[in-house]
Design an enzyme around this catalytic site. Structure first.
Site, PDB file in Angstrom:
ATOM      1  N   HIS A 171     -18.650  39.872 -38.370  1.00 15.11           N
ATOM      2  CA  HIS A 171     -19.453  40.497 -39.118  1.00 15.11           C
ATOM      3  C   HIS A 171     -20.621  39.945 -39.288  1.00 15.11           C
ATOM      4  O   HIS A 171     -20.569  38.979 -39.529  1.00 15.11           O
ATOM      5  CB  HIS A 171     -18.445  41.019 -40.145  1.00 15.11           C
ATOM      6  CG  HIS A 171     -19.252  41.928 -41.202  1.00 15.11           C
ATOM      7  ND1 HIS A 171     -19.520  41.485 -42.509  1.00 15.11           N
ATOM      8  CD2 HIS A 171     -19.765  43.250 -40.955  1.00 15.11           C
ATOM      9  CE1 HIS A 171     -20.269  42.186 -43.153  1.00 15.11           C
ATOM     10  NE2 HIS A 171     -20.219  43.396 -42.477  1.00 15.11           N
ATOM     11  N   SER A 172     -21.699  40.667 -39.460  1.00 19.21           N
ATOM     12  CA  SER A 172     -22.930  40.550 -39.948  1.00 19.21           C
ATOM     13  C   SER A 172     -23.501  39.326 -38.980  1.00 19.21           C
ATOM     14  O   SER A 172     -23.462  39.309 -37.826  1.00 19.21           O
ATOM     15  CB  SER A 172     -22.997  40.300 -41.404  1.00 19.21           C
ATOM     16  OG  SER A 172     -24.142  40.127 -41.940  1.00 19.21           O
ATOM     17  N   LEU A 173     -23.933  38.354 -39.600  1.00 22.53           N
ATOM     18  CA  LEU A 173     -24.310  36.959 -38.906  1.00 22.53           C
ATOM     19  C   LEU A 173     -23.250  36.524 -38.138  1.00 22.53           C
ATOM     20  O   LEU A 173     -23.684  35.944 -37.007  1.00 22.53           O
ATOM     21  CB  LEU A 173     -24.943  36.051 -39.907  1.00 22.53           C
ATOM     22  CG  LEU A 173     -26.114  36.618 -40.563  1.00 22.53           C
ATOM     23  CD1 LEU A 173     -26.520  35.952 -42.061  1.00 22.53           C
ATOM     24  CD2 LEU A 173     -27.445  36.458 -39.794  1.00 22.53           C
TER      25      LEU A 173
ATOM     26  N   PHE B  43     -19.572  43.550 -35.608  1.00 23.62           N
ATOM     27  CA  PHE B  43     -19.797  44.686 -36.459  1.00 23.62           C
ATOM     28  C   PHE B  43     -20.861  44.474 -37.449  1.00 23.62           C
ATOM     29  O   PHE B  43     -21.227  43.342 -37.962  1.00 23.62           O
ATOM     30  CB  PHE B  43     -18.753  44.772 -37.397  1.00 23.62           C
ATOM     31  CG  PHE B  43     -17.338  45.062 -36.695  1.00 23.62           C
ATOM     32  CD1 PHE B  43     -17.011  46.640 -36.509  1.00 23.62           C
ATOM     33  CD2 PHE B  43     -16.475  44.196 -36.382  1.00 23.62           C
ATOM     34  CE1 PHE B  43     -15.965  46.792 -35.946  1.00 23.62           C
ATOM     35  CE2 PHE B  43     -15.292  44.734 -35.690  1.00 23.62           C
ATOM     36  CZ  PHE B  43     -15.048  45.962 -35.276  1.00 23.62           C
TER      37      PHE B  43
ATOM     38  N   HIS C 150     -23.422  47.582 -45.814  1.00 23.01           N
ATOM     39  CA  HIS C 150     -23.235  46.664 -44.889  1.00 23.01           C
ATOM     40  C   HIS C 150     -22.169  46.025 -44.713  1.00 23.01           C
ATOM     41  O   HIS C 150     -21.713  45.596 -43.678  1.00 23.01           O
ATOM     42  CB  HIS C 150     -24.518  45.832 -44.952  1.00 23.01           C
ATOM     43  CG  HIS C 150     -24.422  44.238 -44.060  1.00 23.01           C
ATOM     44  ND1 HIS C 150     -24.659  44.432 -42.814  1.00 23.01           N
ATOM     45  CD2 HIS C 150     -24.204  43.049 -44.521  1.00 23.01           C
ATOM     46  CE1 HIS C 150     -24.585  43.121 -42.320  1.00 23.01           C
ATOM     47  NE2 HIS C 150     -24.225  42.410 -43.343  1.00 23.01           N
TER      48      HIS C 150
END
Ligand SMILES: *[C@@H]1O[C@H](CO)[C@@H](O)[C@H](O)[C@H]1NC(C)=O
Ligand SMILES: *[C@@H]1O[C@H](CO)[C@@H](O)[C@H](O)[C@H]1NC(C)=O
Ligand SMILES: *[C@@H]1O[C@H](CO)[C@@H](O)[C@H](O)[C@H]1NC(C)=O
Ligand SMILES: *[C@@H]1O[C@H](CO)[C@@H](O)[C@H](O)[C@H]1NC(C)=O
Length: 423
Positions: A277-279, A298, A377
């Site tokens: 997820h994210s970074l 994601f 987010h």
């Protein structure tokens, strides 16, 4: 003024933009796989050293007994599969050599990519994406007193002291099927804490993130201290300066390759998937295109520019990488920038917008009236608001999820001019 888009600066043949042939799904897709949690992994913010901790069956039982609204404390996850084509280099050493040569001399070294048809997550299935999203969520109960160890020839070293699972840096989980034939490495991003509840963000992470996901050293305006000295006034940015800064400073990519190498050492015969997820999603993708692994990321910020700046050799196809994000998330969309944005207020400049592989994009702004907001987010939001229920626009098209597409005409950092601008 000559305005070059960042993409046009790719070393020839590093064709991250290439729209290659569609990936194929075989007619007889393999059955679902069941995953159970096996290890925690973590890396502290200032080293690329990966630590592991086993999850014992007792802990799994207690996890199974609990449940929260996201269902993220389940003991097993069932994910549908399909066959996907991937490309892997003959060895990591050969890959590293090609990368170094591109970095040092701007030369392309021929890399022998082996083509493989492997069992991958079923990206057309909403239920499968939902399970994978849950696996990237960090809301697990940490097993009591985890004994952290590394793989430096010693399998049973308890990490001496001071290790705090709560502290920042990349961390996540390793899941396995009961027969260990398929492994899922999940990586939680570091930025989540910034924008909601949760941990402190270490300076080093922010530096890395700003180097990788900003256009030019995170120069937002004159009030900002840039993370590298490559800004040359106006909208000029020195390209080799940005790359050198990354090569010297960034632990981002080595963290990912160490993680994969360590896990594949533990499970030498396994088919490995990367999720994040994210970074963590961006890192999963960079590792996936390095080793030819199926990836589901994601809400990742655009990582295509980072792949270029890191000089990652480009495989013949990257369609084994699938991004999942929605249009109200300014981090995935690359719109979380500008002096007054929530990213800037947190000290982040996340400006890149283009993703590797294919993207499943939920247009939550147009189709569900979401407002662009960094709070959308979070992975819990994705699980509960995006994937938990059928998505009407897809249903109308006879699909479970939006179609995965290559981001063909993606542009980013277009107001910048990159080139040779010695200081
Ligand atoms: C495991 O990762 C470490 C870095 O944390 C690396 O130095 C080591 O070579 C890796 N071990 C294996 C077997 O890949
Ligand atoms: C888990 O959820 C079920 C129903 O969804 C509920 O009956 C049960 O009490 C919950 N268990 C715990 C430990 O909260
Ligand atoms: C690991 O170390 C502990 C204590 O140092 C010891 O009791 C245990 O037997 C060791 N396990 C293995 C597999 O060597
Ligand atoms: C799978 O790997 C675990 C180590 O994580 C090991 O204890 C177990 O015996 C393995 N199972 C099989 C079926 O190989």
């Amino acid at each position: 003024m000559l305005v070059t888009s960042a993409a046009s600066l790719l070393v020839p043949l590093l064709s991250w933009l290439s729209g290659d042939k569609p990936s194929n799904a075989l007619t007889h897709d393999p059955p679902s796989l069941q995953f159970e949690l096996r290890h925690l992994h973590a890396v502290s913010a200032n080293s690329a050293h990966v630590m592991f901790s086993d999850v014992f069956p007792q802990a799994l039982t207690s996890l199974a007994a609990m449940n929260d609204s996201t269902g993220s404390t389940k003991a097993t996850y069932t994910v549908g599969t399909r066959k996907t084509k991937t490309f892997r280099p003959s060895s990591f050493a050969a890959h590293a050599r090609a990368r170094l040569r591109s970095m040092r001399f701007g030369e392309n070294e021929w890399l022998d990519w082996g083509e493989d048809e492997i069992t991958s997550p079923d990206v057309e299935s909403r239920a499968s994406l939902l399970e994978l999203a849950k696996m990237t969520n960090n809301a697990y109960v940490e097993p009591d007193d985890p004994a952290w160890y590394d793989l430096e020839g010693k399998w049973n070293i308890t990490y001496p002291f001071g290790w705090e699972p709560e502290s920042d840096g990349f961390r996540g989980h390793v899941f396995a099927t009961p027969d260990n034939s398929t492994i899922v490495i999940s990586i939680k991003g570091t930025s989540a804490g910034l924008f909601g509840s949760g941990g402190v963000t270490a300076k080093k992470d922010k530096l890395n993130d700003n180097l990788l996901f900003s256009c030019c050293c995170a120069r937002v305006d004159w009030t900002w201290t840039t993370v590298c000295g490559c800004y040359r006034g106006g909208w000029k940015c020195d390209q080799s300066c940005v790359e050198d800064a990354l090569a010297v400073e960034s632990l981002f990519y080595p963290i990912g390759t160490n993680l994969y190498n360590n896990v594949s050492y533990m499970y030498p015969h396994a088919n490995v998937w990367m999720i994040g997820h994210s970074l963590g999603g961006a890192l999963a993708s960079l590792v996936g295109v390095t080793f030819g692994l199926p990836v589901i990321a994601f809400e990742s910020p655009g990582e295509r520019l980072a792949a270029t700046r890191l000089h990652l050799p480009s495989p013949p196809s990257t369609h084994h990488v699938t991004h999942v994000y929605h249009t109200a998330d300014p981090i995935a969309m690359g719109t979380c920038n500008g002096v007054l944005s929530s990213c800037a207020l947190g000290g982040y400049a996340l400006e890149t917008a283009c993703h590797i592989g294919k993207s499943i994009v939920y247009d939550t702004v147009s189709d569900a009236d979401w407002t662009v907001d960094v709070r959308t987010h979070g992975i819990v939001n994705v699980i509960e608001k995006l994937l938990a229920d059928p998505w009407p626009p897809s249903q109308e098209a006879g699909r479970e999820v939006p179609e995965a597409k290559v981001e063909e005409d993606c542009t980013e950092c277009y107001s910048w001019e990159f080139g040779d601008f010695p200081a």
